[in-house]
Design a protein around this motif. Structure first.
Motif, PDB file in Angstrom:
ATOM      1  N   VAL A  88      62.521  91.031  -8.222  1.00 20.55           N
ATOM      2  CA  VAL A  88      62.006  92.176  -8.693  1.00 20.55           C
ATOM      3  C   VAL A  88      60.306  92.123  -8.454  1.00 20.55           C
ATOM      4  O   VAL A  88      59.658  91.242  -8.904  1.00 20.55           O
ATOM      5  CB  VAL A  88      62.165  92.325 -10.206  1.00 20.55           C
ATOM      6  N   VAL A  89      59.857  93.173  -7.587  1.00 21.02           N
ATOM      7  CA  VAL A  89      58.514  93.264  -7.254  1.00 21.02           C
ATOM      8  C   VAL A  89      57.813  94.527  -7.337  1.00 21.02           C
ATOM      9  O   VAL A  89      58.541  95.447  -7.054  1.00 21.02           O
ATOM     10  CB  VAL A  89      58.625  92.935  -5.655  1.00 21.02           C
ATOM     11  N   PRO A  90      56.666  94.256  -8.048  1.00 15.22           N
ATOM     12  CA  PRO A  90      56.044  95.653  -8.128  1.00 15.22           C
ATOM     13  C   PRO A  90      55.229  96.256  -6.878  1.00 15.22           C
ATOM     14  O   PRO A  90      55.080  95.458  -5.888  1.00 15.22           O
ATOM     15  CB  PRO A  90      54.812  95.477  -9.164  1.00 15.22           C
ATOM     16  N   GLY A  91      55.190  97.590  -6.781  1.00 21.27           N
ATOM     17  CA  GLY A  91      54.693  98.172  -5.417  1.00 21.27           C
ATOM     18  C   GLY A  91      55.047  99.625  -5.090  1.00 21.27           C
ATOM     19  O   GLY A  91      56.217  99.781  -5.473  1.00 21.27           O
ATOM     20  N   ASP A  92      54.263 100.151  -4.396  1.00 15.06           N
ATOM     21  CA  ASP A  92      54.864 101.501  -3.854  1.00 15.06           C
ATOM     22  C   ASP A  92      55.809 101.292  -2.631  1.00 15.06           C
ATOM     23  O   ASP A  92      55.729 100.244  -2.211  1.00 15.06           O
ATOM     24  CB  ASP A  92      53.625 102.339  -3.463  1.00 15.06           C
ATOM     25  N   ASP A  93      56.457 102.264  -2.151  1.00  9.33           N
ATOM     26  CA  ASP A  93      57.223 102.191  -1.077  1.00  9.33           C
ATOM     27  C   ASP A  93      56.645 101.606   0.241  1.00  9.33           C
ATOM     28  O   ASP A  93      57.439 100.862   0.845  1.00  9.33           O
ATOM     29  CB  ASP A  93      57.785 103.679  -0.729  1.00  9.33           C
ATOM     30  N   ARG A  94      55.344 102.167   0.579  1.00  5.48           N
ATOM     31  CA  ARG A  94      54.882 101.497   1.645  1.00  5.48           C
ATOM     32  C   ARG A  94      54.481  99.816   1.627  1.00  5.48           C
ATOM     33  O   ARG A  94      54.986  99.367   2.518  1.00  5.48           O
ATOM     34  CB  ARG A  94      53.380 101.933   1.861  1.00  5.48           C
ATOM     35  N   VAL A  95      54.210  99.443   0.493  1.00  3.30           N
ATOM     36  CA  VAL A  95      54.114  98.008   0.268  1.00  3.30           C
ATOM     37  C   VAL A  95      55.378  97.278   0.341  1.00  3.30           C
ATOM     38  O   VAL A  95      55.505  96.076   0.906  1.00  3.30           O
ATOM     39  CB  VAL A  95      53.452  97.526  -1.048  1.00  3.30           C
ATOM     40  N   ILE A  96      56.481  97.835  -0.267  1.00  2.45           N
ATOM     41  CA  ILE A  96      57.927  97.215  -0.087  1.00  2.45           C
ATOM     42  C   ILE A  96      58.325  97.256   1.453  1.00  2.45           C
ATOM     43  O   ILE A  96      58.956  96.242   1.812  1.00  2.45           O
ATOM     44  CB  ILE A  96      58.772  98.041  -1.214  1.00  2.45           C
TER      45      ILE A  96
END
Length: 173
Positions: A49-57
């Motif tokens: 589970v990783v925090p971040g927006d769609d661009r970061v992912i």
């Protein structure tokens, strides 16, 4: 937003270290991590589970694919999945509070796995929301220790989105 990534890797020494290093170099945190053998011999599944927006992912996914032992990366955040965690929680339980703690554990379909004179250890299996809820309920007794696995997740072959069904059921109630 938190994203759940399911990563299939070759089961070789150092794979997890390289993945963790990739995240560390880019300053990203892994909030939950579970690793174990997958369905095929020599392959492991890493669920994180990783925090971040769609661009970061999307960028992280591309970077993961550049690692030699990574076979497949799937963002299962928006895909219907079965998700579970395991938690062991040791709670103060005196003679006067023991029955109440056991009753609360049963409400959450948790099991008492160890008993001592002044505490109970409870095993809880379920979605992350269930883990948070039982911790809040047991807080008043005094929590001594908690150990949690990371979230594990498999996509639903049926394609049924239980979160959608839960929200629909709540509207009807």
């Amino acid at each position: 937003m938190k994203h759940t990534l399911s990563v299939l890797v070759e089961d070789e020494a150092g794979v997890l270290s390289r993945i963790a290093g990739l995240f560390a170099r880019r300053g990203f945190n892994i909030e939950s991590l579970a690793v174990g053998p997958a369905e095929q011999m020599g392959i492991s599944r890493i669920t994180m589970v990783v925090p971040g927006d769609d661009r970061v992912i999307e960028q992280l996914t591309k970077q993961l694919y550049k690692l030699i032992n990574v076979l497949k990366v799937q963002n299962v955040t928006e895909v219907p999945c079965v998700e579970r965690e395991l938690m062991l929680i040791k709670v103060n339980a005196t003679a006067s509070t023991r029955s109440e703690v056991i009753e609360l554990a049963q409400i959450f379909r948790a099991r008492v796995v160890d008993v001592s004179e002044d505490s109970l250890t409870i095993e809880v299996v379920g979605d992350p929301g269930k883990m948070v809820a039982i911790v809040q309920v047991l807080q008043k007794f005094g929590i001594r220790e908690i150990a949690r696995t990371g979230k594990i997740s498999l996509t639903r072959e049926s394609g049924v989105n239980t979160e959608f069904l839960k929200s629909l059921e709540a509207k009807l109630a």
